[in-house]
Design a protein around this motif. Structure first.
Motif, PDB file in Angstrom:
ATOM      1  N   ALA A 182     -36.227  38.961  34.883  1.00 14.44           N
ATOM      2  CA  ALA A 182     -37.017  40.186  35.015  1.00 14.44           C
ATOM      3  C   ALA A 182     -36.230  41.404  34.543  1.00 14.44           C
ATOM      4  N   ASP A 183     -34.938  41.446  34.881  1.00 20.31           N
ATOM      5  CA  ASP A 183     -34.132  42.592  34.464  1.00 20.31           C
ATOM      6  C   ASP A 183     -33.948  42.621  32.950  1.00 20.31           C
ATOM      7  N   ILE A 184     -33.670  41.458  32.366  1.00 17.70           N
ATOM      8  CA  ILE A 184     -33.495  41.408  30.915  1.00 17.70           C
ATOM      9  C   ILE A 184     -34.791  41.801  30.216  1.00 17.70           C
ATOM     10  N   ASN A 185     -35.903  41.265  30.681  1.00 18.03           N
ATOM     11  CA  ASN A 185     -37.180  41.594  30.039  1.00 18.03           C
ATOM     12  C   ASN A 185     -37.534  43.061  30.215  1.00 18.03           C
ATOM     13  N   ARG A 186     -37.188  43.620  31.367  1.00 21.80           N
ATOM     14  CA  ARG A 186     -37.462  45.041  31.606  1.00 21.80           C
ATOM     15  C   ARG A 186     -36.648  45.928  30.660  1.00 21.80           C
ATOM     16  N   ALA A 187     -35.429  45.499  30.330  1.00 21.67           N
ATOM     17  CA  ALA A 187     -34.572  46.281  29.433  1.00 21.67           C
ATOM     18  C   ALA A 187     -35.007  46.170  27.975  1.00 21.67           C
ATOM     19  N   ARG A 188     -35.760  45.128  27.655  1.00 22.64           N
ATOM     20  CA  ARG A 188     -36.308  44.907  26.322  1.00 22.64           C
ATOM     21  C   ARG A 188     -35.247  44.909  25.218  1.00 22.64           C
ATOM     22  N   PRO A 189     -34.233  44.079  25.366  1.00 20.21           N
ATOM     23  CA  PRO A 189     -33.241  43.972  24.284  1.00 20.21           C
ATOM     24  C   PRO A 189     -33.784  43.157  23.122  1.00 20.21           C
ATOM     25  N   ASP A 190     -33.175  43.357  21.973  1.00 18.15           N
ATOM     26  CA  ASP A 190     -33.458  42.506  20.818  1.00 18.15           C
ATOM     27  C   ASP A 190     -32.546  41.287  20.814  1.00 18.15           C
ATOM     28  N   VAL A 191     -31.306  41.485  21.274  1.00 22.22           N
ATOM     29  CA  VAL A 191     -30.305  40.417  21.288  1.00 22.22           C
ATOM     30  C   VAL A 191     -29.639  40.389  22.657  1.00 22.22           C
ATOM     31  N   VAL A 192     -29.504  39.208  23.221  1.00 22.77           N
ATOM     32  CA  VAL A 192     -28.755  39.020  24.469  1.00 22.77           C
ATOM     33  C   VAL A 192     -27.486  38.246  24.136  1.00 22.77           C
ATOM     34  N   TRP A 193     -26.338  38.870  24.394  1.00 22.24           N
ATOM     35  CA  TRP A 193     -25.046  38.203  24.214  1.00 22.24           C
ATOM     36  C   TRP A 193     -24.677  37.511  25.517  1.00 22.24           C
ATOM     37  N   VAL A 194     -24.285  36.247  25.429  1.00 20.24           N
ATOM     38  CA  VAL A 194     -24.003  35.441  26.610  1.00 20.24           C
ATOM     39  C   VAL A 194     -22.542  35.000  26.550  1.00 20.24           C
ATOM     40  N   GLY A 195     -21.756  35.458  27.521  1.00 19.67           N
ATOM     41  CA  GLY A 195     -20.332  35.151  27.545  1.00 19.67           C
ATOM     42  C   GLY A 195     -19.912  34.534  28.860  1.00 19.67           C
ATOM     43  N   ILE A 196     -20.329  33.292  29.106  1.00 25.18           N
ATOM     44  CA  ILE A 196     -19.975  32.616  30.358  1.00 25.18           C
ATOM     45  C   ILE A 196     -19.276  31.285  30.096  1.00 25.18           C
ATOM     46  N   GLY A 197     -18.886  31.038  28.846  1.00 27.15           N
ATOM     47  CA  GLY A 197     -18.087  29.866  28.538  1.00 27.15           C
ATOM     48  C   GLY A 197     -18.888  28.599  28.311  1.00 27.15           C
ATOM     49  N   VAL A 198     -18.238  27.667  27.617  1.00 22.37           N
ATOM     50  CA  VAL A 198     -18.807  26.345  27.336  1.00 22.37           C
ATOM     51  C   VAL A 198     -18.561  25.434  28.538  1.00 22.37           C
ATOM     52  N   PRO A 199     -19.544  24.668  29.006  1.00 18.84           N
ATOM     53  CA  PRO A 199     -20.896  24.481  28.480  1.00 18.84           C
ATOM     54  C   PRO A 199     -21.957  25.333  29.172  1.00 18.84           C
ATOM     55  N   LYS A 200     -21.526  26.213  30.081  1.00 15.43           N
ATOM     56  CA  LYS A 200     -22.498  26.962  30.872  1.00 15.43           C
ATOM     57  C   LYS A 200     -23.404  27.824  30.006  1.00 15.43           C
ATOM     58  N   GLN A 201     -22.824  28.493  28.993  1.00 14.94           N
ATOM     59  CA  GLN A 201     -23.647  29.424  28.233  1.00 14.94           C
ATOM     60  C   GLN A 201     -24.702  28.709  27.392  1.00 14.94           C
ATOM     61  N   GLU A 202     -24.356  27.555  26.840  1.00 11.33           N
ATOM     62  CA  GLU A 202     -25.337  26.805  26.051  1.00 11.33           C
ATOM     63  C   GLU A 202     -26.482  26.312  26.939  1.00 11.33           C
ATOM     64  N   LYS A 203     -26.117  25.786  28.105  1.00  6.41           N
ATOM     65  CA  LYS A 203     -27.151  25.295  29.019  1.00  6.41           C
ATOM     66  C   LYS A 203     -27.999  26.442  29.553  1.00  6.41           C
ATOM     67  N   TRP A 204     -27.359  27.598  29.808  1.00  5.82           N
ATOM     68  CA  TRP A 204     -28.103  28.765  30.293  1.00  5.82           C
ATOM     69  C   TRP A 204     -29.110  29.227  29.245  1.00  5.82           C
ATOM     70  N   MET A 205     -28.697  29.305  27.996  1.00  5.02           N
ATOM     71  CA  MET A 205     -29.614  29.757  26.947  1.00  5.02           C
ATOM     72  C   MET A 205     -30.782  28.788  26.790  1.00  5.02           C
ATOM     73  N   ALA A 206     -30.496  27.495  26.831  1.00  2.55           N
ATOM     74  CA  ALA A 206     -31.562  26.505  26.702  1.00  2.55           C
ATOM     75  C   ALA A 206     -32.544  26.603  27.866  1.00  2.55           C
ATOM     76  N   ALA A 207     -32.005  26.788  29.079  1.00  2.00           N
ATOM     77  CA  ALA A 207     -32.867  26.843  30.264  1.00  2.00           C
ATOM     78  C   ALA A 207     -33.657  28.143  30.360  1.00  2.00           C
ATOM     79  N   MET A 208     -33.061  29.250  29.903  1.00  2.00           N
ATOM     80  CA  MET A 208     -33.683  30.566  30.062  1.00  2.00           C
ATOM     81  C   MET A 208     -34.517  31.000  28.856  1.00  2.00           C
ATOM     82  N   ARG A 209     -34.419  30.259  27.773  1.00  2.00           N
ATOM     83  CA  ARG A 209     -35.065  30.698  26.538  1.00  2.00           C
ATOM     84  C   ARG A 209     -36.548  31.024  26.742  1.00  2.00           C
ATOM     85  N   ASP A 210     -37.292  30.186  27.423  1.00  2.00           N
ATOM     86  CA  ASP A 210     -38.729  30.412  27.587  1.00  2.00           C
ATOM     87  C   ASP A 210     -39.044  31.526  28.578  1.00  2.00           C
TER      88      ASP A 210
END
Length: 285
Positions: A182-210
């Motif tokens: 909700a916070d990310i969508n409210r901010a309306r970014p064009d790009v979200v940079w994710v810096g939480i390390g491998v493999p957490k960031q890849e799994k987070w992006m896959a899970a949160m993409r939709d």
């Protein structure tokens, strides 16, 4: 989860005007990928990767991009969740110098790696001119994220960082994930940079993409710490010669020695097998 942690680094409020109508579907630039030990790596460079990001934002798609070092390649061979997350990305860039060498050894025209921290730096530099909106998800803690935001804005005047949050070092509940989305969508970014390390960031992006409206998510690992000035980067000569792992091992020996001792030799032998198989004109098994 309180939203006050976001507001402390979000001086640019979310736009109150309704979102413009989605642009007509546009064809994104093609990014050819080649497998190295079964993990597909993009045959690209910084400028083409940045052009793809801009095109994805303009087309209002929903994609994510991974960056891979040897660690990512080897972990994905054992971690099914990581392998599936990487497979779901629009493409994965060769972040590690050995991966760029591997692609060249396989006969592909690639001049340099696409190093995650430098990709982020170049993207911020370009975004300061174009007005592209960025969100930062990750970092050691909220203080570190605040330092990162200040340093990026100082280096690239006009850069629009519209929000950010440093998650705790634990699995988030569904309620917390909903609040993050909700916070990310409210901010309306064009790009979200994710810096939480491998493999957490890849799994987070896959899970949160939709759940996220932002067109592009990009996982960049330790880039947050580097750009915040919390962790030194390897000297350029070490990076050019593929010795960044040695520099990082010296910085964090207790955390990294097992990773490098296990993964580096296995990568060398595994890739040698792939290279020999290609030279003989048969697929590696």
């Amino acid at each position: 989860m309180s939203t006050s942690s976001f507001e402390v680094i979000s001086p640019h409020p979310a736009r109150s005007a309704p979102a413009p109508a989605p642009a007509p579907a546009a064809e994104l630039p093609t990014v050819e990928q080649v497998p190295v030990l079964d993990l597909p790596l993009a045959l690209t460079d910084y400028e083409r990767a940045l052009d793809w990001i801009d095109a994805a934002v303009a087309a209002d798609v929903r994609e994510y991009v991974c960056v891979a070092a040897v660690h990512t390649v080897m972990e994905s061979r054992e971690d099914v969740g990581l392998r599936e997350a990487v497979a779901g990305a629009a493409f994965t860039v060769p972040d590690g110098q050995p991966l760029a060498w591997a692609l060249r050894a396989l006969g592909h025209d690639i001049n340099e790696r696409v190093y995650g921290p430098e990709l982020m730096e170049r993207a911020c530099q370009r975004a300061a001119r174009t007005g592209q909106r960025h969100y930062l998800y990750g970092g050691r803690d909220q203080s570190a994220l605040f330092k990162l935001t200040l340093r990026l804005r100082q280096r690239f005047p006009g850069l629009r960082i519209v929000g950010g949050w440093s998650p705790p070092f634990r699995e988030l509940s569904e309620a917390e994930l909903d609040a993050v989305a909700a916070d990310i969508n409210r901010a309306r970014p064009d790009v979200v940079w994710v810096g939480i390390g491998v493999p957490k960031q890849e799994k987070w992006m896959a899970a949160m993409r939709d759940r996220l409206d932002a067109p592009v998510l990009i996982g960049v690992g330790a880039a947050f710490d580097f750009h915040a000035g919390l962790v030194p980067q390897a000297p350029p000569w070490m990076q050019r010669h593929g010795l960044e792992w040695l520099f990082r091992l010296k910085q964090e020996p207790r955390r990294l020695w097992k990773r490098y001792a296990r993964h580096n030799p296995r990568f060398v032998f595994g890739f040698a097998r792939q290279w020999v198989a290609q030279r003989r004109g048969r697929p590696d098994r």
